[in-house]
Design an enzyme around this catalytic site. Structure first.
Site, PDB file in Angstrom:
ATOM      1  CG  ASN A   1      -6.405  -9.958  -1.976  1.00 48.46           C
ATOM      2  OD1 ASN A   1      -5.736 -10.812  -2.547  1.00 48.46           O
ATOM      3  ND2 ASN A   1      -6.141  -9.544  -0.755  1.00 48.46           N
TER       4      ASN A   1
ATOM      5  CB  CYS B   1      -5.160 -12.843   0.494  1.00 44.41           C
ATOM      6  SG  CYS B   1      -4.707 -12.916   2.234  1.00 44.41           S
TER       7      CYS B   1
ATOM      8  CE  LYS C   1      -1.704  -7.880  -4.379  1.00 40.91           C
ATOM      9  NZ  LYS C   1      -1.588  -7.092  -3.145  1.00 40.91           N
TER      10      LYS C   1
ATOM     11  N   GLY D   1       8.155  -7.790  -4.679  1.00 41.06           N
ATOM     12  CA  GLY D   1       9.610  -7.776  -4.789  1.00 41.06           C
ATOM     13  C   GLY D   1      10.235  -6.458  -5.189  1.00 41.06           C
TER      14      GLY D   1
HETATM   15  C1  LIG Z   1       1.749  -7.550   6.209  1.00 39.69           C
HETATM   16  C2  LIG Z   1       1.155  -7.642   4.850  1.00 39.69           C
HETATM   17  C3  LIG Z   1      -0.212  -7.402   4.680  1.00 39.69           C
HETATM   18  C4  LIG Z   1      -0.791  -7.488   3.419  1.00 39.69           C
HETATM   19  N1  LIG Z   1      -2.114  -7.269   3.266  1.00 39.69           N
HETATM   20  C5  LIG Z   1      -2.695  -7.345   2.031  1.00 39.69           C
HETATM   21  C6  LIG Z   1      -4.070  -7.076   1.832  1.00 39.69           C
HETATM   22  O1  LIG Z   1      -4.825  -6.779   2.759  1.00 39.69           O
HETATM   23  N2  LIG Z   1      -4.544  -7.147   0.560  1.00 39.69           N
HETATM   24  C7  LIG Z   1      -3.757  -7.462  -0.523  1.00 39.69           C
HETATM   25  O2  LIG Z   1      -4.243  -7.479  -1.649  1.00 39.69           O
HETATM   26  N3  LIG Z   1      -2.441  -7.713  -0.345  1.00 39.69           N
HETATM   27  C8  LIG Z   1      -1.901  -7.663   0.882  1.00 39.69           C
HETATM   28  N4  LIG Z   1      -0.555  -7.888   1.032  1.00 39.69           N
HETATM   29  C9  LIG Z   1       0.277  -8.157  -0.152  1.00 39.69           C
HETATM   30  C10 LIG Z   1       0.925  -6.859  -0.642  1.00 39.69           C
HETATM   31  O3  LIG Z   1      -0.039  -5.964  -1.124  1.00 39.69           O
HETATM   32  C11 LIG Z   1       1.948  -7.135  -1.765  1.00 39.69           C
HETATM   33  O4  LIG Z   1       1.264  -7.659  -2.876  1.00 39.69           O
HETATM   34  C12 LIG Z   1       3.035  -8.109  -1.351  1.00 39.69           C
HETATM   35  O5  LIG Z   1       3.528  -7.812  -0.062  1.00 39.69           O
HETATM   36  C13 LIG Z   1       4.195  -8.116  -2.343  1.00 39.69           C
HETATM   37  O6  LIG Z   1       4.773  -6.852  -2.481  1.00 39.69           O
HETATM   38  P1  LIG Z   1       6.139  -6.414  -1.766  1.00 39.69           P
HETATM   39  O7  LIG Z   1       7.223  -7.286  -2.301  1.00 39.69           O
HETATM   40  O8  LIG Z   1       6.318  -4.971  -2.133  1.00 39.69           O
HETATM   41  O9  LIG Z   1       5.940  -6.621  -0.302  1.00 39.69           O
HETATM   42  C14 LIG Z   1       0.015  -7.815   2.293  1.00 39.69           C
HETATM   43  C15 LIG Z   1       1.386  -8.051   2.481  1.00 39.69           C
HETATM   44  C16 LIG Z   1       1.944  -7.970   3.720  1.00 39.69           C
HETATM   45  C17 LIG Z   1       3.400  -8.237   3.865  1.00 39.69           C
END
Ligand SMILES: Cc1cc2nc3c(=O)[nH]c(=O)nc-3n(C[C@H](O)[C@H](O)[C@H](O)COP(=O)(O)O)c2cc1C
Length: 402
Positions: free
Chosen positions: A146, A149, A189, A268
């Site tokens: 990751n 983040c 990522k 997204g």
């Molecule tokens: C509440 C929340 C917690 C997340 N926790 C992590 C995490 O622990 N590790 C990580 O790589 N990404 C984390 N993400 C990012 C998501 O994996 C994802 O990449 C991001 O939300 C974009 O995708 P989406 O548009 O489907 O939400 C988190 C996102 C959200 C909203």
């Protein structure tokens, strides 16, 4: 049901719909819910060696789903929502996390699903390698690092996530250390907050990455004007379906530049059609987080059904066929210049002479002439008149027949 299976760096997924690392995969029980809903795979919540990042999740998880006016709208779920919020990484210490991961892996095996481990260290390359090894030792077939983040960028002294991802050297050093420590494939990522995603992907690949996830979320800022304050006290992660075109740019550009680099899409994706958009842009598997957090785990089942319906209707032999299909058809600006000209055309059976087309014609092409509106020679076929015409009386003709 169509065969939706796809290979991702020699790991087979029964379908390309993946639960992203997040609260959806916070522990073994949550991961089981993703698996029960039918996902091809899931990325576990990110394992960390940072107490501060664990504490973020325990004490600072705050989210707001904002509507198109950037306001909270209780009970209403606008399609183009903004997900503004912050959390941290996995709450458990590494040894406790290994228990969760092993339980999830066993459940995944029973249901033909794949668990991808996720790691983020704040202790430099050796720390990344140590976390990756813990994950590999749980019998996990793929690891995601990751580097995206957003929250560490708002925390003092936390050198992990996006802070590493934006550093010129740190992601490659961490990647190289992990590649030397584990034998399973490693995905990196990436943060969208870099200037050149293709170059970033190329560099982590050279450092040993087998694949990339494009992308994590941005840092945003939203304002409550009544209270003259930022929402949620300050800066936070921001994303939602509206961000998809930017994510697809990263995916498509990277796919065109390095077609053999496996990509997982993220940031997204709202529904089954958008899984397909990510895939046609170059992603082999696609992660979902916000939309499912909003709608609940059974929504995964619906998304998979939507992908299946499309693949059946189009009679694809294999879902592999669609990976990058649209990205490869993208023309350069020079090639678009060489296309035959396009021009607006008015259907006078529908036109009510309101004149909006002329008023919004910034090239002064459409004008009134002898009591009706006519398209002149300076028309470039920009398409604005066709968009604003309330009677759908204007179409754009010419160009290339698709
Ligand atoms: C509440 C929340 C917690 C997340 N926790 C992590 C995490 O622990 N590790 C990580 O790589 N990404 C984390 N993400 C990012 C998501 O994996 C994802 O990449 C991001 O939300 C974009 O995708 P989406 O548009 O489907 O939400 C988190 C996102 C959200 C909203």
């Amino acid at each position: 049901m169509a065969d939706l299976s796809i290979e991702f760096y020699a790991v087979r997924f029964k379908n390309p719909v993946i639960a992203a690392s997040s609260e959806l995969t916070l522990n073994a029980a949550n991961m089981r819910r993703c698996i029960d809903a039918g996902v091809g795979g899931l990325v576990a919540k990110t394992l960390t060696d940072s107490e501060a990042m664990r504490n973020q999740t325990r004490k600072n998880s705050k989210w707001r789903f904002l509507n198109e006016k950037h306001r909270v709208s209780p009970g209403k779920l606008p399609r183009e929502f903004f997900f503004y919020g912050r959390s941290g990484l996995a709450e458990e210490e590494p040894a406790e996390w290994a228990v969760e991961l092993k339980e999830a892996a066993a459940c995944a095996e029973e249901h033909d699903a794949v668990v991808i481990g996720s790691a983020a260290s704040s202790s430099g390359p050796a720390g990344w390698a140590e976390l990756a090894k813990i994950i590999e030792d749980c019998g996990i077939p793929l690891i995601e690092l990751n580097f995206g983040c957003p929250h560490p960028s708002q925390m003092v002294g936390e050198k992990t996530g996006m802070v590493v991802g934006q550093d010129p050297e740190a992601p490659c050093e961490a990647m190289a250390a992990v590649a030397g420590a584990v034998s399973i494939p490693v995905i990196t990522k990436l943060t969208p907050q870099v200037t050149d995603m293709v170059e970033m992907s190329r560099r982590v690949r050279e450092a040993g990455a087998s694949a990339v996830t494009l992308t994590n979320r941005f840092v945003g800022f939203t304002v409550d004007i009544e209270n003259e304050r930022p929402q949620l006290y300050g800066w936070a992660g921001v994303g939602g379906p509206w961000i998809k075109p930017l994510s697809l740019r990263s995916v498509s550009k990277t796919h065109v530049a390095m077609p053999d680099l496996p990509i997982t899409g993220s940031n997204g994706c709202y529904d089954g059609n958008e899984i397909l958009e990510f895939m046609m842009s170059g992603a082999r598997i696609v992660q979902m987080c916000s939309a499912v957090m909003l709608k609940g785990y059974p929504y995964f089942t619906e998304v998979i059904r939507q992908v299946d319906a499309f693949v059946e209707r189009k009679e694809y032999q294999s879902i592999d066929q669609i990976v990058g299909i649209a990205a490869r058809k993208a023309l350069t600006y020079d090639e678009i210049m060489a296309l035959p000209p396009e021009k607006a055309e008015i259907d006078y059976d529908l036109c009510v002479d309101c004149g909006i087309c002329a008023e919004r014609c910034y090239y002064h092409s459409t004008r009134e002439s002898d009591g009706r509106y006519e398209v002149g020679d300076t028309c470039r076929g920009c398409g604005l008149c066709s968009t604003v015409c309330p009677e759908a009386a204007v179409s754009i003709v010419g160009g290339r027949v698709l």
